[in-house]
Design a protein around this motif. Structure first.
Motif, PDB file in Angstrom:
ATOM      1  N   ALA A 147       0.842  -1.203   0.000  1.00  0.00           N
ATOM      2  CA  ALA A 147       0.000   0.000   0.000  1.00  0.00           C
ATOM      3  C   ALA A 147       0.874   1.249   0.000  1.00  0.00           C
ATOM      4  O   ALA A 147       0.599   2.225  -0.712  1.00  0.00           O
ATOM      5  CB  ALA A 147      -0.931  -0.005   1.214  1.00  0.00           C
ATOM      6  N   SER A 151       0.881   3.892  -3.160  1.00  0.00           N
ATOM      7  CA  SER A 151       0.414   5.253  -2.891  1.00  0.00           C
ATOM      8  C   SER A 151       1.498   6.294  -3.116  1.00  0.00           C
ATOM      9  O   SER A 151       1.202   7.475  -3.307  1.00  0.00           O
ATOM     10  CB  SER A 151      -0.114   5.357  -1.451  1.00  0.00           C
ATOM     11  N   ASN A 152       2.765   5.863  -3.141  1.00  0.00           N
ATOM     12  CA  ASN A 152       3.877   6.795  -3.340  1.00  0.00           C
ATOM     13  C   ASN A 152       4.274   6.975  -4.802  1.00  0.00           C
ATOM     14  O   ASN A 152       5.182   7.747  -5.099  1.00  0.00           O
ATOM     15  CB  ASN A 152       5.103   6.336  -2.536  1.00  0.00           C
ATOM     16  N   PHE A 156       0.227   9.048  -9.176  1.00  0.00           N
ATOM     17  CA  PHE A 156      -0.996   8.959  -8.381  1.00  0.00           C
ATOM     18  C   PHE A 156      -1.167  10.172  -7.470  1.00  0.00           C
ATOM     19  O   PHE A 156      -2.196  10.321  -6.816  1.00  0.00           O
ATOM     20  CB  PHE A 156      -0.989   7.692  -7.523  1.00  0.00           C
ATOM     21  N   GLU A 157      -0.123  11.019  -7.413  1.00  0.00           N
ATOM     22  CA  GLU A 157      -0.128  12.145  -6.480  1.00  0.00           C
ATOM     23  C   GLU A 157      -1.307  13.080  -6.757  1.00  0.00           C
ATOM     24  O   GLU A 157      -1.590  13.443  -7.897  1.00  0.00           O
ATOM     25  CB  GLU A 157       1.191  12.916  -6.599  1.00  0.00           C
ATOM     26  N   LEU A 161      -6.034   7.673  -5.720  1.00  0.00           N
ATOM     27  CA  LEU A 161      -5.090   6.563  -5.795  1.00  0.00           C
ATOM     28  C   LEU A 161      -3.790   6.861  -5.054  1.00  0.00           C
ATOM     29  O   LEU A 161      -2.979   5.961  -4.843  1.00  0.00           O
ATOM     30  CB  LEU A 161      -4.790   6.233  -7.260  1.00  0.00           C
ATOM     31  N   GLY A 162      -3.584   8.111  -4.681  1.00  0.00           N
ATOM     32  CA  GLY A 162      -2.396   8.477  -3.924  1.00  0.00           C
ATOM     33  C   GLY A 162      -2.580   8.359  -2.430  1.00  0.00           C
ATOM     34  O   GLY A 162      -1.670   8.674  -1.664  1.00  0.00           O
ATOM     35  N   GLY A 163      -3.745   7.885  -2.014  1.00  0.00           N
ATOM     36  CA  GLY A 163      -4.006   7.736  -0.584  1.00  0.00           C
ATOM     37  C   GLY A 163      -3.683   6.340  -0.090  1.00  0.00           C
ATOM     38  O   GLY A 163      -4.076   5.336  -0.706  1.00  0.00           O
ATOM     39  N   ASN A 164      -2.980   6.245   1.010  1.00  0.00           N
ATOM     40  CA  ASN A 164      -2.585   4.951   1.553  1.00  0.00           C
ATOM     41  C   ASN A 164      -3.802   4.128   1.969  1.00  0.00           C
ATOM     42  O   ASN A 164      -3.855   2.913   1.748  1.00  0.00           O
ATOM     43  CB  ASN A 164      -1.649   5.153   2.752  1.00  0.00           C
ATOM     44  N   TRP A 167      -5.459   2.098  -0.887  1.00  0.00           N
ATOM     45  CA  TRP A 167      -4.782   0.870  -1.277  1.00  0.00           C
ATOM     46  C   TRP A 167      -4.880  -0.193  -0.194  1.00  0.00           C
ATOM     47  O   TRP A 167      -4.954  -1.395  -0.496  1.00  0.00           O
ATOM     48  CB  TRP A 167      -3.330   1.156  -1.633  1.00  0.00           C
TER      49      TRP A 167
END
Length: 488
Positions: A147, A151-152, A156-157, A161-164, A167
């Protein structure tokens, strides 16, 4: 560079030369009826071809451990490669092979059940506790680490989709399905493709490092390790912070060298093999390949940073091994190759996390003689994954420490179980008992000095570990001599 190629050659020769000797002691019978034929149920006992079985076992065992562990172990310098290779050939491959063989011989049962057969109910209870604990921690670790990697990803930033958390929930949903559904619905269909993806990407990373990395380790680095006081900040004189190799390196790098988690995965594949003769290419072979993966990522940690040890240490302090993976992949494979490598690295832990929870379900239901009905599987999967979700809010490093401790402890227990198996067969038990003695010494030393153990001063670890090893070895020699005398 020479040290890396020597490491790969030893792993290959270990499989080709030592593997057949180990196999000879195990009592493999190609004519025996395997568990999948005798107990076929369409859920866990399902026939799988040897090639698919190998790729599934490879992905089951090769989670984030042979990537993150060797990257952390790179802080010790080239000695990390030596430990991976020796640990793999002498201990890890033997451990994995016998965990699979014993399960094959015992109707695909989980290790605690086998321990109860060969030892007693006390040993069975201890193995059940540590097996369940390890599987649960592995599952949690393999929710958190992929995850974090996904997220990194830079593209995705600024999106959902950039949120931990996103995922974490997606991975948990997949784990729920993989835990609940028959093995041939998801695992046997997806894993072979994922396995090939990981093999290809690991190869590309290795080639890129060998062509472009600024600090390729040489054999001379190993001699420097023993001849210097570890004060200079470079990788030819590794570990300038003075971290004790004994026992920390052996616990830091488990996957790739020797890992108790692998023994929890072997019964799942043992229930699906169509012939006992496939045990060596599947179980022994998968561990050999994991050793290669570990060597590649240890090489990345040692060689890929122009600033040497200081740069690697700073990056680990900033974002952990996941950030190192991101850096190595994007620096040496470009944007597209880097994204593919990161995705492949994310697949590794996910494909171990799902089978960790599946194995936990099998282990608990086997231990308490619970039938594998859909309702029972559902009733167990829901609370297990619910608690796992709550555990993702804890500090990752704390979870990793407990994972590393239980991993080493279980691997040692399985080697002692393999020793008893070989004793009862009257074959050459030393292939299992010697690594069991060494593993016991390392485990006891770590428990004695670790913060999660007795927290004694670190200088006590070596004499405590050696003392325990000597006692175990004397006991083995005495028991072996007595058995020899009884058979004369």
């Amino acid at each position: 560079m020479l040290l890396f190629f020597i490491s790969l050659a030893i792993l290959f020769l270990g499989y080709k030369l030592y593997g057949p000797f180990v196999e000879k002691q195990a009592g493999i019978d190609p004519t025996a009826i395997t568990p999948q034929e005798r107990l076929r149920d369409g859920v866990d006992y399902v026939p799988i071809s040897p090639a698919r079985a190998f790729l599934i076992q490879f992905l089951n065992v090769a989670g984030v451990g042979p990537i993150f562990g060797p990257i952390l172990g790179a802080l010790y310098g080239p000695i990390a490669l030596v430990w991976i290779v020796l640990g793999n050939v002498i201990g890890g491959a033997v451990h994995d092979y016998f965990s699979g063989v014993m399960s094959l011989k015992e109707d695909g049962k989980s290790l605690p059940e086998i321990a109860g057969h060969y030892y007693n109910v006390v040993f069975k209870g201890c193995m059940l506790v540590f097996t369940a604990m390890l599987l649960f921690f592995v599952g949690v670790v393999f929710i958190m680490s992929p995850a974090g990697l996904l997220s990194n990803l830079s593209f995705f930033e600024g999106t959902i989709l950039g949120g931990n958390t996103f995922w974490v929930l997606v991975i948990l949903g997949y784990y729920f399905l993989a835990t609940l559904l028959p093995i041939d619905k998801i695992i046997t269909k997806l894993y072979p493709a994922f396995g090939l993806l990981m093999i290809v990407m690991t190869t590309l990373v290795a080639v890129a490092l060998l062509l472009e990395a600024p600090h390729l380790p040489q054999v001379s680095g190993i001699f420097d390790f023993f001849l210097h006081n570890h004060q200079e900040h470079d990788f030819l004189t590794p570990n300038p912070d003075g971290l004790p190799v004994w026992p920390l390196l052996f616990v830091t790098i488990t996957c790739g060298a020797i890992s108790g988690f692998h023994s929890t995965q072997s019964p799942m594949i043992a229930r699906c093999l169509t012939n006992e003769k496939y045990a060596r290419p599947v179980f022994y072979g998968a561990m050999t390949c994991e050793g290669i993966v570990a060597c590649v990522w240890a090489l990345a940690g040692i060689a890929a940073f122009p600033g040497g040890y200081a740069e690697l240490k700073a990056m680990l302090d900033q974002g952990g091994p996941g950030l190192v993976v991101n850096h190595v992949a994007t620096s040496y494979l470009g944007v597209f190759g880097g994204v593919m490598a990161i995705l492949a690295v994310a697949v590794f832990p996910i494909t171990s996390g799902d089978t960790a929870f599946r194995s936990l379900r099998l282990t608990i239901m086997d231990a308490f003689k619970i039938s594998q009905t859909t309702l029972n599987r559902l009733a167990l999967a829901v609370p297990l994954l619910g608690v796992a979700y709550l555990m993702t809010f804890l500090d990752f490093s704390l979870i990793w420490r407990y994972f590393a401790f239980s991993n080493m402890l279980l691997s040692t227990s399985v080697l002692w179980l393999a020793t008893k198996y070989l004793f009862d067969r009257g074959t050459f038990h030393w292939i299992a008992s010697i690594p069991a003695v060494i593993g016991t010494a390392i485990t006891v030393a770590y428990i004695a000095t670790a913060g999660i153990g007795l927290n004694l001063p670190m200088e006590y670890s070596k004499p405590i570990g050696i003392a325990v090893a000597v006692v175990c070895l004397i006991g083995l020699v005495f028991k072996n001599n007595r058995r020899t005398a009884e058979t004369v």
